[in-house]
Design a protein around this motif. Structure first.
Motif, PDB file in Angstrom:
ATOM      1  N   GLU A 192       0.836  -1.175   0.135  1.00  0.00           N
ATOM      2  CA  GLU A 192      -0.026   0.007   0.022  1.00  0.00           C
ATOM      3  C   GLU A 192       0.742   1.381   0.121  1.00  0.00           C
ATOM      4  OE1 GLU A 192      -3.392  -0.235  -0.005  1.00  0.00           O
ATOM      5  OE2 GLU A 192      -2.776  -2.574  -0.044  1.00  0.00           O
ATOM      6  N   LYS A 193       1.955   1.114   0.727  1.00  0.00           N
ATOM      7  CA  LYS A 193       2.894   2.268   0.657  1.00  0.00           C
ATOM      8  C   LYS A 193       4.113   2.383  -0.205  1.00  0.00           C
ATOM      9  CE  LYS A 193       2.396   2.909   5.820  1.00  0.00           C
ATOM     10  NZ  LYS A 193       3.459   2.714   6.893  1.00  0.00           N
ATOM     11  N   GLY A 194       3.743   1.167  -1.309  1.00  0.00           N
ATOM     12  CA  GLY A 194       4.637   1.461  -2.326  1.00  0.00           C
ATOM     13  C   GLY A 194       5.989   0.597  -2.090  1.00  0.00           C
ATOM     14  N   GLN A 195       6.203   0.207  -0.784  1.00  0.00           N
ATOM     15  CA  GLN A 195       7.667  -0.675  -0.439  1.00  0.00           C
ATOM     16  C   GLN A 195       7.945  -1.787  -1.119  1.00  0.00           C
ATOM     17  OE1 GLN A 195       6.633  -0.702   3.540  1.00  0.00           O
ATOM     18  NE2 GLN A 195       7.533   1.369   4.012  1.00  0.00           N
ATOM     19  N   LEU A 196       6.814  -2.405  -1.849  1.00  0.00           N
ATOM     20  CA  LEU A 196       7.085  -3.574  -2.607  1.00  0.00           C
ATOM     21  C   LEU A 196       6.236  -3.458  -3.896  1.00  0.00           C
ATOM     22  CD1 LEU A 196       7.390  -7.040  -1.417  1.00  0.00           C
ATOM     23  CD2 LEU A 196       5.939  -6.668  -3.207  1.00  0.00           C
ATOM     24  N   ARG A 197       6.832  -3.477  -4.828  1.00  0.00           N
ATOM     25  CA  ARG A 197       6.019  -3.421  -6.242  1.00  0.00           C
ATOM     26  C   ARG A 197       6.556  -4.413  -7.168  1.00  0.00           C
ATOM     27  NH1 ARG A 197       8.017   2.041  -5.087  1.00  0.00           N
ATOM     28  NH2 ARG A 197       9.428   2.151  -6.484  1.00  0.00           N
ATOM     29  N   CYS A 198       5.459  -4.737  -8.292  1.00  0.00           N
ATOM     30  CA  CYS A 198       5.806  -6.006  -8.747  1.00  0.00           C
ATOM     31  C   CYS A 198       5.436  -5.775 -10.233  1.00  0.00           C
ATOM     32  CB  CYS A 198       4.949  -7.082  -8.202  1.00  0.00           C
ATOM     33  SG  CYS A 198       4.996  -8.394  -8.831  1.00  0.00           S
ATOM     34  N   SER A 225      -3.503  -8.615  -4.384  1.00  0.00           N
ATOM     35  CA  SER A 225      -4.594  -9.068  -4.793  1.00  0.00           C
ATOM     36  C   SER A 225      -4.428  -8.818  -6.535  1.00  0.00           C
ATOM     37  CB  SER A 225      -6.035  -8.587  -4.393  1.00  0.00           C
ATOM     38  OG  SER A 225      -6.108  -7.490  -4.557  1.00  0.00           O
ATOM     39  N   GLY A 226      -3.791  -7.350  -6.606  1.00  0.00           N
ATOM     40  CA  GLY A 226      -3.705  -7.132  -8.029  1.00  0.00           C
ATOM     41  C   GLY A 226      -2.905  -7.981  -8.770  1.00  0.00           C
ATOM     42  N   VAL A 227      -1.704  -8.620  -8.221  1.00  0.00           N
ATOM     43  CA  VAL A 227      -0.656  -9.164  -8.777  1.00  0.00           C
ATOM     44  C   VAL A 227      -1.477 -10.567  -9.339  1.00  0.00           C
ATOM     45  CG1 VAL A 227       1.535 -10.706  -8.436  1.00  0.00           C
ATOM     46  CG2 VAL A 227       1.101  -8.362  -7.489  1.00  0.00           C
ATOM     47  N   ARG A 228      -2.119 -10.946  -8.544  1.00  0.00           N
ATOM     48  CA  ARG A 228      -2.811 -12.653  -8.660  1.00  0.00           C
ATOM     49  C   ARG A 228      -4.108 -12.193  -9.728  1.00  0.00           C
ATOM     50  NH1 ARG A 228      -4.391 -17.149  -5.407  1.00  0.00           N
ATOM     51  NH2 ARG A 228      -3.823 -16.581  -3.387  1.00  0.00           N
ATOM     52  N   ASN A 229      -4.719 -11.162  -9.609  1.00  0.00           N
ATOM     53  CA  ASN A 229      -5.957 -11.030 -10.543  1.00  0.00           C
ATOM     54  C   ASN A 229      -5.113 -10.463 -12.035  1.00  0.00           C
ATOM     55  OD1 ASN A 229      -7.458 -11.516  -8.833  1.00  0.00           O
ATOM     56  ND2 ASN A 229      -7.948  -9.098  -8.353  1.00  0.00           N
ATOM     57  N   GLY A 230      -4.041  -9.773 -12.069  1.00  0.00           N
ATOM     58  CA  GLY A 230      -3.567  -9.361 -13.119  1.00  0.00           C
ATOM     59  C   GLY A 230      -3.060 -10.514 -13.877  1.00  0.00           C
ATOM     60  N   VAL A 231      -2.028 -11.276 -13.162  1.00  0.00           N
ATOM     61  CA  VAL A 231      -1.540 -12.451 -13.817  1.00  0.00           C
ATOM     62  C   VAL A 231      -2.691 -13.402 -14.379  1.00  0.00           C
ATOM     63  CG1 VAL A 231      -0.223 -14.494 -13.187  1.00  0.00           C
ATOM     64  CG2 VAL A 231       0.592 -12.363 -12.517  1.00  0.00           C
ATOM     65  N   GLU A 232      -3.515 -13.875 -13.423  1.00  0.00           N
ATOM     66  CA  GLU A 232      -4.597 -14.715 -13.936  1.00  0.00           C
ATOM     67  C   GLU A 232      -5.164 -14.102 -15.250  1.00  0.00           C
ATOM     68  OE1 GLU A 232      -7.038 -15.464 -10.717  1.00  0.00           O
ATOM     69  OE2 GLU A 232      -8.084 -16.992 -11.630  1.00  0.00           O
ATOM     70  N   TYR A 233      -5.578 -12.774 -15.459  1.00  0.00           N
ATOM     71  CA  TYR A 233      -6.318 -12.232 -16.549  1.00  0.00           C
ATOM     72  C   TYR A 233      -5.240 -12.144 -17.648  1.00  0.00           C
ATOM     73  CZ  TYR A 233      -7.800  -8.602 -19.801  1.00  0.00           C
ATOM     74  OH  TYR A 233      -8.233  -8.258 -21.183  1.00  0.00           O
ATOM     75  N   GLU A 234      -4.229 -12.013 -17.472  1.00  0.00           N
ATOM     76  CA  GLU A 234      -3.158 -12.148 -18.653  1.00  0.00           C
ATOM     77  C   GLU A 234      -2.871 -13.321 -19.252  1.00  0.00           C
ATOM     78  OE1 GLU A 234      -2.204  -9.372 -20.526  1.00  0.00           O
ATOM     79  OE2 GLU A 234      -0.683 -10.465 -21.865  1.00  0.00           O
ATOM     80  N   ILE A 235      -2.791 -14.368 -18.302  1.00  0.00           N
ATOM     81  CA  ILE A 235      -2.693 -15.672 -18.709  1.00  0.00           C
ATOM     82  C   ILE A 235      -3.955 -16.017 -19.727  1.00  0.00           C
ATOM     83  CG2 ILE A 235      -2.833 -18.242 -18.132  1.00  0.00           C
ATOM     84  CD1 ILE A 235      -1.084 -17.108 -15.540  1.00  0.00           C
ATOM     85  N   LYS A 236      -5.135 -15.741 -19.094  1.00  0.00           N
ATOM     86  CA  LYS A 236      -6.376 -16.049 -19.915  1.00  0.00           C
ATOM     87  C   LYS A 236      -6.411 -15.221 -21.303  1.00  0.00           C
ATOM     88  CE  LYS A 236      -9.589 -17.009 -16.011  1.00  0.00           C
ATOM     89  NZ  LYS A 236     -10.308 -16.453 -15.186  1.00  0.00           N
TER      90      LYS A 236
END
Lengths: 490, 489
Positions: A192-198, A225-236
């Motif tokens: 949330e604080k941008g300390q870890l970005r992916c 959750s963005g990572v999980r959803n984003g990756v899932e969307y892109e794979i689909k």
């Protein structure tokens, strides 16, 4: 045809250092815009960078923690590009000689249930390099604002091999990496604080083939959750495209968390030529074996190693270890308390259930002015918890009494012994008194007595309950059980 | 005391007057301000002058002195700064339109050291835009003129710093030298100019041209004065990672110690074609002088010399292309009014804000760093740079210093070379390799041409041994004092 995804992650982690990477300006989140600046951060004419030693130390620490090879020379390169998030229009980074190479991150996949350990695997890393963070741009309709508070903070880029194969694995990887980094006090890793970005590099290929498909880079994956959803969307998206006979274009796409889809940002042809070259303002830093050895000594136990130790040496159940091991201060608390008792599994149970519950309940998340109770300012010390558990173990109080005392100890900070003495809560183990209470219970509930005698084992509980009620829970349950059975069988 | 007597004095003489309480710092400062007002319309050495602030500083100096609390010997002496050296609250334009409205919010380390020494910081001195050039013709605010002949260039890029000292507008000044930008204008203006060893003087606060070559150094009438200023500004700076962690001796005191005659090297590559005959004659006399003093002349070779100009123009432009990227029209630099989108802000602001030479070098440098060209240009240039350095290492096994002319010719006329970048680049041919090797070099006036233009000699010393270099230069300077001759303006 069936397709499988191949995923590599680029994780950016802000190092938790007091000052910025190349100048003595403080770091911090939530400060008024552009207050954490000086001539160096703002790239004013004549300003020069000077390396922050703590940032190198922390990077070496991460490398050692993840089993990387540490470079003997830490050198700096300029990555040149024009964008207002970078006051100098170049970013000081590492190009051809990253501070760490290789290494791996152990991951755990979900088990059948939360009580069962899942399968473990090691994900290979390509490299880890250190660079300076950039400023934060906020875009409005007709203009954009820039805040350089974040600019120049030390940022570690951890690049994995294309060695992840599902959104679940990506999630497991990020969780494990975060646990390791937080427990080694590298960063708080607060997304949330941008300390870890992916950013994720994703491609798909027919199942059973080796060659990698065309890779697409997904940016803006800024929450777990963005990572999980984003990756899932892109794979689909890619799988669908392949099935429909379309070609995947090598490009960079942005994840739109609100609309939940990715959109193109730029194609390979639009890729920048960053014109990397060694930064002439900075001297390379030599990293000798002595330095590495010193940092090695300070390395904390890795969360999964700790978990295995707790299971094998302390006989803790998996469910306790999985709750403990991602949280190093909690583990330290647990170990301090456990060392003072002979029942580590019970201590773990108290920590994981009762302590965490109280810590969770007593924090009003809607009231930011309220002081948060954390492990640091918690009124129950590990010693106090151990004392409470020892009172149960030596038969001074019952488990039920202890459960009632715990919230009071949490609020008041009084010790278990103090409360037991002042309230007269010692367990009643006087044989004659228990005898007569049990006899009284049987007399009052002949029905239950009859059922038990008739072979219904559970019926004894009603009788036990009556005795406990009469003693306000202070009767020694073991003695009550024995006495009831003796009386009922005679 | 007459105002003109004050302005023609050396810094050392002014110090004696201050210490003898014959004059005050305010009187000295006023004398120089009057001189600037009288002659700078002709010379145009100054881009900015804050008279009020100078007088204020001079008053403080006088107060300190009256209480016996003078900070250093330099307390109360005016020092001018090339307009690439930051001074808090003062403009810094780098002679570029793009920095027209920029005021520095902080002091460069050299500025801080000068303030701590009690010097009166006076005026911003003209230069070639971003120190790129050899004539100050590239200043966006108009060229500086050579005080010895106003139709000639003062050299560059620190032409304002050299001309101001030559025109007696300031007793001391600082310049910066990336490929000869102190020594060449010193030579063309008939004053002493020195580039110290790379890392001796902090670059913090110096608007960068080429980070691995830039070095700040002093201008003065005499070697003695240059030594005095150098010892104030030298020394390790934790704000500059490339600054050397070494002890700074008192150069001005060490000059007084007798010097054993030693060996001077004469590199054959520096005495070939292209050297003006009058320059050659002057250098011959210098050689004769040193021989008469018992110095031994050793002819030697620096075989990689002819590579120094191409190597320099790859490395310096590559670094410049990156260093100058920050002047982008976004924050403190001027933004083009024609810009209608983000890319435009960069392209048009830089297009309008930078002069031709700066643009030429940024494009050259960006090209040399481009993917696919890096190995052929930048990497190869860096390797060749090592060869150049090794040449000098070998030479210094035989000799204590190297003697060459500073510039192949005396001052040239305006426009004579400005249409031909290559011929302009060649005017730095004797000075560039010193920067590539990171060595100290000093230009000392050694005579005049028949048309009355100054000629300078260059002495190149061993890294970190400015003491010896200054002493060798002083042997010549104290007996000739060509820098003490003032032009009539």
């Amino acid at each position: 045809m069936k397709y499988e995804a191949v995923i590599g992650l680029e994780v950016h982690v802000q190092l938790d250092t007091k000052s910025k990477m190349f100048t003595r300006v403080g770091t911090g989140f939530g400060q008024p815009p552009n207050t954490l600046t000086n001539p160096v951060v703002l790239g004013l004419p004549g300003a020069l960078p000077v390396m922050n030693l703590a940032a190198i130390e922390k990077s070496i620490k991460v490398g050692l923690l993840l089993g990387c090879k540490i470079a003997p020379i830490c050198k700096w390169d300029r990555k040149n590009y024009f964008y207002p998030d970078m006051p100098k229009n170049y970013q000081i980074s590492q190009f051809d000689q990253p501070i760490c190479e290789g290494g791996e991150v152990e991951i755990e996949m979900p088990g059948e249930s939360p009580a069962v350990m899942g399968s473990h695997r090691k994900v290979e890393l390509t490299r880890i390099h250190l660079e300076e963070d950039v400023g934060k741009l906020t875009h409005y309709e007709s203009d954009s604002l820039v805040d350089y508070n974040r600019a120049g903070c030390p940022l570690l880029e951890i690049v994995s091999e294309p060695d992840l194969f599902s959104p679940d694995e990506v999630f497991a990887y990020l969780t494990s990496l975060r646990n390791s980094l937080v427990s080694a006090e590298i960063s708080d890793c607060d997304m949330e604080k941008g300390q870890l970005r992916c950013d994720a590099n994703i491609s798909v290929r027919p199942v059973g083939t080796e060659a990698l498909g065309t890779k697409v880079e997904i940016k803006n994956l800024n929450t777990i959750s963005g990572v999980r959803n984003g990756v899932e969307y892109e794979i689909k998206r890619q799988t669908k495209a392949m099935l429909e006979g379309e070609t995947i274009i090598q490009e960079t796409r942005r994840w739109n968390p609100d609309q939940k889809y990715t959109t193109p940002m730029r194609t390979k042809e639009m890729a920048h030529d960053y014109r990397y070259f060694p930064d002439p303002d900075l001297m390379p830093v030599k990293i000798d074996q002595q330095w590495i050895d010193r940092i090695k000594k300070e390395l904390p136990e890795k969360p999964f190693d700790k978990q295995r130790r707790y299971q094998s040496e302390m006989r803790l159940p998996y469910s306790s270890t999985s709750a403990l091991c991602g949280d190093r201060p909690l583990c330290e608390y647990f170990e301090k308390a456990a060392a003072l008792t002979k029942v580590p599994a019970k201590v773990a149970n108290w920590v994981v259930n009762d302590l965490l519950r109280e810590l969770g309940q007593n924090n009003d998340h809607n009231d930011p002015s309220a002081e948060t109770v954390t492990l640091d300012n918690c009124k129950i010390s590990p010693q106090a918890l151990a004392e409470l558990i020892c009172l149960i173990e030596d038969g001074t109080i019952s488990n039920n009494v202890a459960k009632e005392l715990f919230p009071e100890m949490f609020c008041s900070g009084k010790s278990a012994k103090e409360l037991v003495a002042s309230k007269g809560l010692e367990m009643k183990s006087d044989g004659d008194e228990i005898d007569s209470l049990c006899a009284e219970a049987i007399a009052k509930d002949p029905d239950a007595a009859e059922k038990f005698r008739g072979g219904k084992e559970g019926a004894i509980n009603a009788l036990k309950g009556a005795v406990m009620k009469a003693t306000r829970g202070q009767a020694n349950p073991k003695l009550v059980d024995e006495t009831l059975r003796r009386l009922l069988s005679s | 005391m007459e105002s003109s007597q004050l302005t023609s004095a050396t810094a050392t003489e002014l110090i004696d007057l201050l210490e003898g309480e014959t004059v005050s710092s305010v009187e000295i400062t006023q004398a120089f301000i009057q001189r600037i007002q009288a002659v700078d319309q002709k010379v145009h050495a100054f881009l900015h002058l804050d008279e009020e602030d100078m007088i204020k500083q001079a008053k403080s100096s006088d107060e300190r002195r009256s209480q016996g609390k003078s900070l250093t010997r330099l307390d109360g002496i005016p020092v001018g700064l090339k307009d690439v050296i930051s001074a808090e609250g003062q403009p810094l334009t780098a002679a570029s339109k793009i920095l027209e409205n920029y005021v520095s919010p902080y002091d460069a380390t050299v500025t801080r050291k000068l303030k701590e020494a009690g010097a009166v910081i006076g005026g911003r001195l003209n230069l070639d835009e971003f120190a790129m050039g050899s004539s100050t013709e590239n200043s966006a605010y108009g060229p500086t003129r050579n005080p010895w002949n106003l139709d000639c260039v003062p050299g560059g890029s620190s032409g304002g710093s050299s001309a101001a000292v030559a025109a007696r507008e300031i007793p001391l000044s600082l310049g910066s030298d990336t490929g000869g930008s102190i020594r060449q204008p010193a030579s063309l203006c008939g004053v002493v100019g020195m580039k110290p060893t790379y890392g001796m003087v902090s670059r913090y606060g110096l608007a960068a041209f080429a980070s691995s070559l830039d070095q700040i150094g002093p201008f003065a009438q005499t070697v003695e004065d240059a030594a005095l200023l150098l010892e104030i500004i030298s020394g390790h700076d934790p704000l500059d990672s490339t600054s050397y962690p070494s002890h700074v001796p008192s150069y001005s005191r060490e000059l007084k110690a007798p010097l054993e005659p030693c060996k001077l090297g004469l590199p054959q590559e520096f005495f070939g074609e292209g050297m003006d005959e009058e320059v050659r004659k002057s250098i011959d006399l210098v050689i004769e002088f040193y021989k008469s003093k018992g110095f031994e002349m050793v002819e030697l070779s620096l075989p990689s010399t002819d590579l120094s100009i191409p190597v320099y123009y790859v490395i310096a432009t590559a670094e410049a292309s990156s260093n100058l990227a920050r002047y982008d029209g976004i924050r403190y630099t001027s933004r083009s009014e024609k810009a209608s989108n983000a890319i435009d802000v960069y392209a048009k602001s830089r297009g309008e804000g930078f002069g031709e030479e700066v643009k030429r070098r940024c494009i050259l440098g960006a090209y040399a760093l481009s993917s696919g060209y890096y190995d052929a240009y930048y990497l190869r240039a860096q390797k060749t740079r090592t060869l150049i350095r090794q040449d000098f290492d070998q030479a210094f096994e035989q000799v204590d210093a190297i003697l060459t002319p500073t510039s192949p010719t005396p001052a040239f006329r305006f426009g004579e070379k400005s249409d031909n970048p290559i011929s302009m680049y060649l005017s730095d041919i004797y000075t560039i390799s010193t920067n590539l090797a990171g060595l100290p070099g000093i230009s000392v006036p050694c005579g005049f041409s028949q048309s009355g233009l100054p000629i300078g000699m260059q002495l190149i010393g061993q890294a970190l041994n400015e003491s010896k270099l200054l002493s060798i230069a002083h042997v010549y300077d104290q007996e000739h004092n060509y820098g003490r001759k003032a032009p009539s303006l």
